[in-house]
Design a protein around this motif. Structure first.
Motif, PDB file in Angstrom:
ATOM      1  N   LEU A 176       0.822  -1.204   0.000  1.00  0.00           N
ATOM      2  CA  LEU A 176       0.000   0.000   0.000  1.00  0.00           C
ATOM      3  C   LEU A 176       0.861   1.262   0.000  1.00  0.00           C
ATOM      4  O   LEU A 176       0.509   2.259  -0.642  1.00  0.00           O
ATOM      5  N   SER A 177       1.976   1.204   0.702  1.00  0.00           N
ATOM      6  CA  SER A 177       2.894   2.339   0.708  1.00  0.00           C
ATOM      7  C   SER A 177       3.480   2.581  -0.685  1.00  0.00           C
ATOM      8  O   SER A 177       3.566   3.721  -1.144  1.00  0.00           O
ATOM      9  N   VAL A 178       3.876   1.510  -1.356  1.00  0.00           N
ATOM     10  CA  VAL A 178       4.407   1.638  -2.713  1.00  0.00           C
ATOM     11  C   VAL A 178       3.343   2.185  -3.658  1.00  0.00           C
ATOM     12  O   VAL A 178       3.611   3.093  -4.462  1.00  0.00           O
ATOM     13  N   LEU A 179       2.138   1.683  -3.560  1.00  0.00           N
ATOM     14  CA  LEU A 179       1.062   2.158  -4.441  1.00  0.00           C
ATOM     15  C   LEU A 179       0.745   3.625  -4.187  1.00  0.00           C
ATOM     16  O   LEU A 179       0.514   4.392  -5.129  1.00  0.00           O
ATOM     17  N   ALA A 180       0.736   4.034  -2.912  1.00  0.00           N
ATOM     18  CA  ALA A 180       0.487   5.443  -2.600  1.00  0.00           C
ATOM     19  C   ALA A 180       1.614   6.314  -3.139  1.00  0.00           C
ATOM     20  O   ALA A 180       1.369   7.409  -3.668  1.00  0.00           O
ATOM     21  N   GLY A 181       2.851   5.847  -3.026  1.00  0.00           N
ATOM     22  CA  GLY A 181       3.982   6.607  -3.556  1.00  0.00           C
ATOM     23  C   GLY A 181       3.932   6.740  -5.063  1.00  0.00           C
ATOM     24  O   GLY A 181       4.206   7.809  -5.617  1.00  0.00           O
ATOM     25  N   ILE A 182       3.571   5.667  -5.736  1.00  0.00           N
ATOM     26  CA  ILE A 182       3.453   5.723  -7.195  1.00  0.00           C
ATOM     27  C   ILE A 182       2.327   6.666  -7.604  1.00  0.00           C
ATOM     28  O   ILE A 182       2.468   7.446  -8.558  1.00  0.00           O
ATOM     29  N   ALA A 183       1.228   6.609  -6.879  1.00  0.00           N
ATOM     30  CA  ALA A 183       0.124   7.524  -7.177  1.00  0.00           C
ATOM     31  C   ALA A 183       0.535   8.968  -6.918  1.00  0.00           C
ATOM     32  O   ALA A 183       0.125   9.881  -7.650  1.00  0.00           O
ATOM     33  N   GLY A 184       1.341   9.184  -5.902  1.00  0.00           N
ATOM     34  CA  GLY A 184       1.827  10.539  -5.631  1.00  0.00           C
ATOM     35  C   GLY A 184       2.773  11.033  -6.698  1.00  0.00           C
ATOM     36  O   GLY A 184       2.745  12.207  -7.078  1.00  0.00           O
ATOM     37  N   LEU A 185       3.644  10.153  -7.174  1.00  0.00           N
ATOM     38  CA  LEU A 185       4.562  10.540  -8.251  1.00  0.00           C
ATOM     39  C   LEU A 185       3.826  10.790  -9.561  1.00  0.00           C
ATOM     40  O   LEU A 185       4.277  11.571 -10.395  1.00  0.00           O
ATOM     41  N   GLY A 186       2.705  10.113  -9.752  1.00  0.00           N
ATOM     42  CA  GLY A 186       1.909  10.307 -10.961  1.00  0.00           C
ATOM     43  C   GLY A 186       0.859  11.396 -10.823  1.00  0.00           C
ATOM     44  O   GLY A 186      -0.046  11.504 -11.650  1.00  0.00           O
ATOM     45  N   ASP A 187       0.945  12.202  -9.778  1.00  0.00           N
ATOM     46  CA  ASP A 187       0.021  13.315  -9.516  1.00  0.00           C
ATOM     47  C   ASP A 187      -1.426  12.864  -9.345  1.00  0.00           C
ATOM     48  O   ASP A 187      -2.359  13.610  -9.622  1.00  0.00           O
ATOM     49  N   ARG A 188      -1.612  11.641  -8.892  1.00  0.00           N
ATOM     50  CA  ARG A 188      -2.963  11.163  -8.577  1.00  0.00           C
ATOM     51  C   ARG A 188      -3.321  11.452  -7.119  1.00  0.00           C
ATOM     52  O   ARG A 188      -4.488  11.575  -6.786  1.00  0.00           O
ATOM     53  N   LEU A 189      -2.303  11.540  -6.271  1.00  0.00           N
ATOM     54  CA  LEU A 189      -2.479  11.914  -4.871  1.00  0.00           C
ATOM     55  C   LEU A 189      -1.722  13.210  -4.623  1.00  0.00           C
ATOM     56  O   LEU A 189      -0.587  13.355  -5.081  1.00  0.00           O
ATOM     57  N   PRO A 190      -2.318  14.135  -3.878  1.00  0.00           N
ATOM     58  CA  PRO A 190      -1.630  15.401  -3.628  1.00  0.00           C
ATOM     59  C   PRO A 190      -0.573  15.252  -2.528  1.00  0.00           C
ATOM     60  O   PRO A 190      -0.877  15.322  -1.337  1.00  0.00           O
ATOM     61  N   MET A 191       0.653  15.001  -2.942  1.00  0.00           N
ATOM     62  CA  MET A 191       1.775  14.932  -2.002  1.00  0.00           C
ATOM     63  C   MET A 191       3.028  15.376  -2.724  1.00  0.00           C
ATOM     64  O   MET A 191       3.120  15.262  -3.949  1.00  0.00           O
ATOM     65  N   PRO A 192       3.991  15.906  -1.972  1.00  0.00           N
ATOM     66  CA  PRO A 192       5.253  16.320  -2.601  1.00  0.00           C
ATOM     67  C   PRO A 192       5.980  15.112  -3.208  1.00  0.00           C
ATOM     68  O   PRO A 192       5.828  13.979  -2.745  1.00  0.00           O
TER      69      PRO A 192
END
Length: 69
Positions: free
Chosen positions: A23-39
Motif C-alpha cells: 500500500l505504501s508503494v502504491l500510494a507513492g506511485i500515485a503521488g509521483l503520478g500526480d494522482r495523490l496530492p503529495m510532494p
C-alpha cells in the motif's frame, strides 16, 4: 477451544507487513503520478520505504522468530 497456533499468527503478521508495504508503494506511485496530492520527495520516500517493508522487514522478523519455538 485451545489457543491459536503460533505459526498462523506469525503468518498473518508477515502478510500484514507485506500488505502495508504494498500500500505504501502504491500510494507513492500515485503521488509521483500526480494522482495523490503529495510532494514528490514524500512519494519517493513512500516507494522506497514500502519496498523495504515488503521485502526486507519480513526477512528480519522471520529470522528473529526462527530461533524461538
Amino acid at each position: 477451544m485451545q489457543g491459536r497456533d503460533p505459526a498462523i499468527v506469525k503468518f498473518i503478521l508477515l502478510n500484514v507487513i507485506r500488505i502495508a508495504g504494498l500500500l505504501s508503494v502504491l500510494a507513492g506511485i500515485a503521488g509521483l503520478g500526480d494522482r495523490l496530492p503529495m510532494p514528490d520527495w514524500l512519494a519517493a520516500a513512500a516507494v522506497v520505504l514500502g519496498v523495504g517493508l515488503f521485502f526486507i522487514v519480513p526477512m528480519f522478523v522471520a529470522r528473529r522468530w526462527k530461533g524461538r519455538t
